[in-house]
Design a protein around this motif. Structure first.
Motif, PDB file in Angstrom:
ATOM      1  N   ASP A 148       0.742  -1.252   0.015  1.00 41.24           N
ATOM      2  CA  ASP A 148      -0.122   0.080  -0.126  1.00 41.24           C
ATOM      3  C   ASP A 148       0.835   1.271   0.192  1.00 41.24           C
ATOM      4  O   ASP A 148       0.485   2.482   0.072  1.00 41.24           O
ATOM      5  CB  ASP A 148      -0.868  -0.036   1.269  1.00 41.24           C
ATOM      6  N   GLU A 149       2.085   1.211  -0.287  1.00 47.75           N
ATOM      7  CA  GLU A 149       3.233   2.378  -0.237  1.00 47.75           C
ATOM      8  C   GLU A 149       3.850   2.501  -1.472  1.00 47.75           C
ATOM      9  O   GLU A 149       4.801   2.949  -1.583  1.00 47.75           O
ATOM     10  CB  GLU A 149       4.158   2.110   0.808  1.00 47.75           C
ATOM     11  N   ASP A 150       3.228   1.841  -2.573  1.00 49.88           N
ATOM     12  CA  ASP A 150       3.562   2.312  -4.062  1.00 49.88           C
ATOM     13  C   ASP A 150       4.994   1.608  -4.230  1.00 49.88           C
ATOM     14  O   ASP A 150       5.757   2.482  -4.895  1.00 49.88           O
ATOM     15  CB  ASP A 150       3.513   3.925  -4.278  1.00 49.88           C
ATOM     16  N   ASP A 153       4.959  -1.782  -9.030  1.00 52.24           N
ATOM     17  CA  ASP A 153       3.659  -1.463 -10.133  1.00 52.24           C
ATOM     18  C   ASP A 153       2.548  -2.251 -10.056  1.00 52.24           C
ATOM     19  O   ASP A 153       2.721  -3.547  -9.865  1.00 52.24           O
ATOM     20  CB  ASP A 153       4.058  -1.097 -11.467  1.00 52.24           C
ATOM     21  N   PRO A 165      -0.609  -6.867  -8.225  1.00 46.98           N
ATOM     22  CA  PRO A 165       0.930  -6.343  -8.265  1.00 46.98           C
ATOM     23  C   PRO A 165       1.496  -7.179  -9.434  1.00 46.98           C
ATOM     24  O   PRO A 165       1.243  -8.224  -9.688  1.00 46.98           O
ATOM     25  CB  PRO A 165       1.525  -6.817  -6.831  1.00 46.98           C
ATOM     26  N   ARG A 373      11.465   3.376  -3.535  1.00 44.28           N
ATOM     27  CA  ARG A 373      10.178   3.964  -3.661  1.00 44.28           C
ATOM     28  C   ARG A 373       9.266   3.973  -2.534  1.00 44.28           C
ATOM     29  O   ARG A 373       8.419   5.157  -2.365  1.00 44.28           O
ATOM     30  CB  ARG A 373       9.280   2.792  -4.780  1.00 44.28           C
ATOM     31  N   ARG A 374       9.323   3.083  -1.420  1.00 40.54           N
ATOM     32  CA  ARG A 374       8.661   3.323  -0.202  1.00 40.54           C
ATOM     33  C   ARG A 374       9.116   4.630   0.512  1.00 40.54           C
ATOM     34  O   ARG A 374       8.091   5.308   0.992  1.00 40.54           O
ATOM     35  CB  ARG A 374       8.908   2.097   0.692  1.00 40.54           C
ATOM     36  N   TYR A 377       7.400   7.375  -1.256  1.00 41.51           N
ATOM     37  CA  TYR A 377       6.001   7.481  -1.030  1.00 41.51           C
ATOM     38  C   TYR A 377       5.872   8.081   0.515  1.00 41.51           C
ATOM     39  O   TYR A 377       5.127   9.064   0.991  1.00 41.51           O
ATOM     40  CB  TYR A 377       5.442   6.050  -1.061  1.00 41.51           C
TER      41      TYR A 377
END
Length: 828
Positions: A148-150, A153, A165, A373-374, A377
């Motif tokens: 849930d933290e992008d 993809d 996912p 990425r986390r 985000y």
């Protein structure tokens, strides 16, 4: 060329329009589409999370359903239905099979699903999905954390109504840890499981040292670690696979030789090769015995249960060498199996063969991308929250004017615009203030907001530092790897062997073309051996390497226990066991366990208790092992009442396995027995410390029923503590050990004093006399409780066979002893 007829239209005349199609092009297109679907959507795992699409969809859907490890199990059929209806439009049987594999601890080194119910075994399939229940196992939370933290993809599902996912975050190096297998079109994959702790250590090393070589990472990952344990024989194929992605190795069951019955040895298998079940092994052994390809096996039992784990017992015929039989089983049954490694996985959407370095690098890069990425985000979320908190603090500082602005506005949109204008707020800040609850206007709420602002600013600074510094980002990734290994790691189960010595090489090496593998010599040869009786009542025989070793090497200088008696014989001969009841039991040397051949003395702890070989009466004890050869020296016996007797070994009944060798009077018992030639000396040691020895020739041999003759004269209330034989050839090496104590004390239950004296200090006397004093009692001592005469150095042991230190030799034959280091139960 092929021709297609156009379909007729209703109520119109048939139009025979023909469409020309190139068959080769049509077949090529159709085949490529099919192959693409199988390779990318079914058979091959992604190198990043190590999952095929069906496994990924199962884990994602179970996480979406909230089936965490702290929640209750749900019906497997419910999980299958959700996956099939929303993400994986294939048969429910295929989905359930994939779910089952994720829960099987014999298939997965680190199971990802916690199954409740019958999820099958290596020999049997699982129960139907309606009978079993499932939830995510704890490691799956690390596989799905951060969705849930992008961090990855998301792609559309099969009908573009939902998303799924593309790959899981996979904080666990799942492809290496759990392995994979699958058959695609024109390619296949078959990857063995590994140890999580080892793989993580290698990944951390690679992360810190990008130029690391294969040898560097193999220091951390020396080879596969299979769920079933066992042994991997030969690592050359493993190294090839780690270098090129293709190789092979041989797995071997873990087996040991044990006494499975009182008189029979067997092979006990506790771990089987990967994917091999006990029923398959038993079936192969049974077929081999029926076809006479396997010899020396009498029975096979599967005693596996949940309490004790794997236990397959293979009984070996008497006269067959268990080690040779085991080698035969390795050659002819699945107790030894091969595993072909083919590391093919999807990398950037393309199937590639991968070596160990490649597999580690792909996962490390994936984790770096996930953490980056986390962090991005979380940085965005915290910046947004800080923006709202700053606006809220502005409003609280002048809350009366805020309320006035809102009350004087016609509607919410006007109020929002006026708040933005008056207090210089953004639209999100103004909207958040409009949604503010009155209870947030307290002084305490303002303090909370100021604390939250400070915390947010600190977290934002940390996240910005991580994103700005690649080394710091790598440190976060490495720390999370270490945390995963500490949480879910387990010790290695599989033993790695470069080779298994000569035996393993002969078993694993392929025979030369046109030639058969060399035949095994399964039967135990009639080689010289030595049968040993320990002081604690264990029987064993030496192997061929130790058969000619001196007594002190064969049984005295080992970690535990002491030698009471031994006899030289051959492996296929019979020997006698003399007991305190005056009986002799006939035993086969083959039925006794052979001590392992080691550098140095063998340990008698590998022996079998006397009670498992013969049925002794209450209070009856084993005293000595003797030869039954007719040309052996006569057997000398001494009793508690001082009687001595010699009986010829040839004076044995033709039938029966047990007979009397002395006629004992009521209350009497044999205290010692040993072969005694005429030039040997027999030795008595009484409870009053009297020692008597005289030539054995003074005792004429008698028949089995005879009661013997007077040996030592005893005082009132005294008894014989020890009887033995001092051989003429080694008499000058003999030692006398006496332990004084209190009358009535059992051996091994108290202290006392001990004295060690050379045997040559004691003068001999005639048969039937009282002997000479061997020990002077100290205060509180009134008798000899334990004694021994034999070839030194002597060894004392406790009731459990643990060693008890003895003092140096005392040159005074009638002197007093020194305090005993610990309670002694026997001397040998």
């Amino acid at each position: 060329m092929a021709r297609k007829k156009a379909a007729p239209v209703a109520d119109e005349p048939y139009d025979e329009t023909i469409v020309d199609i190139d068959v080769a092009a049509e077949m090529e297109t159709s085949f490529l589409e099919y192959a693409y679907s199988v390779i990318y959507s079914r058979a091959l795992p992604d190198a990043r999370d190590g999952l095929k699409p069906v496994h990924r969809r199962i884990l994602y859907m179970m996480a979406d359903m909230g089936l965490r490890p702290d929640r209750a199990h749900v019906k497997s059929s419910r999980v299958v239905g959700e996956v099939m209806g929303k993400l994986h439009p294939h048969g429910d049987g295929a989905i359930y099979d994939a779910l089952v594999r994720l829960a099987q601890d014999f298939s997965m080194r680190l199971p990802l699903v916690d199954g409740h119910g019958n999820f099958g075994s290596l020999d049997d399939g699982p129960a139907a999905a309606r009978y079993t229940e499932a939830r995510l196992a704890a490691p799956s939370m690390a596989m799905t954390a951060g969705l849930d933290e992008d961090v990855v993809d998301f792609v559309p599902n099969y009908d573009n109504k939902l998303t799924q996912p593309e790959v899981l975050p996979s904080a666990i190096p799942n492809l290496l840890v759990n392995g994979a297998s699958g058959i695609a079109v024109g390619m296949a994959t078959n990857m063995p499981p590994h140890n999580l702790t080892e793989v993580v250590a290698a990944a951390q090393h690679l992360l810190a040292n990008p130029e690391a070589t294969l040898d560097d990472v193999m220091r951390f990952v020396p080879g596969p670690d299979l769920p079933s344990g066992g042994k991997i024989i030969g690592l050359d194929g493993v190294r090839d696979a780690y270098r090129t992605g293709r190789g092979s190795f041989r797995t071997r069951a873990t087996a040991r030789i044990e006494k499975v019955t009182a008189r029979r040895q067997g092979i006990v298998v506790t771990e089987l090769p990967y994917t091999v079940g006990p029923e398959k092994v038993i079936e192969k052994i049974a077929d081999g015995v029926r076809n006479k390809k396997i010899q020396g096996v009498t029975n096979v039992q599967d005693l596996t249960d949940r309490a004790h784990g794997m236990r397959v017992v293979i009984e070996v015929k008497t006269g067959f060498d268990p080690e040779a039989v085991l080698e035969q089983l390795y050659r002819t049954t699945p107790l030894e199996d091969s595993f072909g490694i083919n590391n093919v996985a999807l990398v950037d959407g393309q199937p590639r063969p991968l070596g160990l370095l490649d597999l580690l690098q792909v996962w490390v890069d994936h984790r770096i991308d996930v953490v980056r990425r986390r962090s991005q985000y979380r940085l965005g979320k915290r910046r947004d929250r800080l923006h709202l908190v700053e606006g809220l603090l502005v409003a609280i500082l002048d809350i009366d004017e805020v309320i006035q602005v809102i009350r004087s506005s016609d509607d919410a949109a006007t109020a929002r615009e006026r708040l933005q204008s008056v207090f210089d707020l953004s639209e999100p800040q103004a909207s958040y203030i409009l949604d503010l609850q009155l209870r947030r206007l307290t002084k305490f709420s303002r303090m909370e907001l100021e604390s939250e602002k400070s915390q947010l600013e600190q977290e934002i600074a940390e996240l910005e530092a991580i994103l700005a510094d690649e080394a710091r980002l790598h440190g976060v990734v490495s720390d999370e790897m270490a945390e995963v290994a500490a949480t879910y790691g387990t010790p290695r189960r599989t033993v790695l062997l470069d080779s298994a010595g000569g035996t393993a090489q002969s078993a694993t090496a392929a025979p030369t073309r046109g030639k058969k593998a060399p035949a095994l010599d399964l039967e135990i040869k009639d080689t010289p051996t030595r049968v040993l009786l320990s002081a604690t009542g264990l029987l064993a025989r030496t192997s061929g390497e130790n058969a000619d070793a001196p007594v002190e090497r064969a049984g005295r200088r080992h970690a535990h226990d002491a030698l009471r008696s031994d006899v030289a014989t051959t492996a296929r001969s019979e020997i006698g066991l003399v007991t305190s009841a005056g009986r002799l039991y006939k035993l086969s040397a083959l039925e006794l366990p052979a001590l392992p051949s080691v550098d140095g003395p063998p340990s008698l702890s590998g022996g079998v208790p006397v009670s498992e070989m013969v049925s002794l009466e209450a209070g009856e004890q084993a005293l000595a092992v003797v030869s039954l050869d007719e040309d052996a020296a006569p057997l000398a016996l001494g009793t508690r009442h001082g009687v001595v007797k010699r009986v010829l070994p040839g004076d044995a009944p033709r039938n029966g396995d047990v007979w009397d060798v002395i006629g004992l009077k009521d209350g009497d018992a044999v205290v010692g027995a040993a072969p005694a030639a005429d030039d040997d000396e027999v030795v008595f040691l009484a409870s009053d410390a009297s020692l008597l020895h005289f030539e054995a020739s003074l005792v004429r041999p008698q028949g089995r029923a005879a009661a013997g003759m007077a040996g030592i004269r005893l005082g009132g209330g005294q008894h014989v503590v020890f009887f033995g034989v001092a051989r003429a050839a080694t008499r000058d090496l003999h030692t006398v050990v006496t332990v004084a104590g209190t009358a009535g004390a059992l051996p091994g239950t108290g202290g006392g004093s001990v004295k060690v004296t050379p045997y040559e200090l004691y003068p001999g006397k005639g048969r039937g006399t009282g002997g000479v004093r061997a020990h002077r009692f100290l205060k509180g001592e009134d008798e000899i409780v334990l004694a021994w005469v034999g070839e030194g150095p002597a060894r004392a042991v406790g009731t459990g066979g643990q060693p008890v230190d003895l003092p140096e030799d005392n040159p005074r034959r009638d002197g007093s002893g020194v305090p005993l280091a610990g309670p002694a139960a026997a001397i040998g």
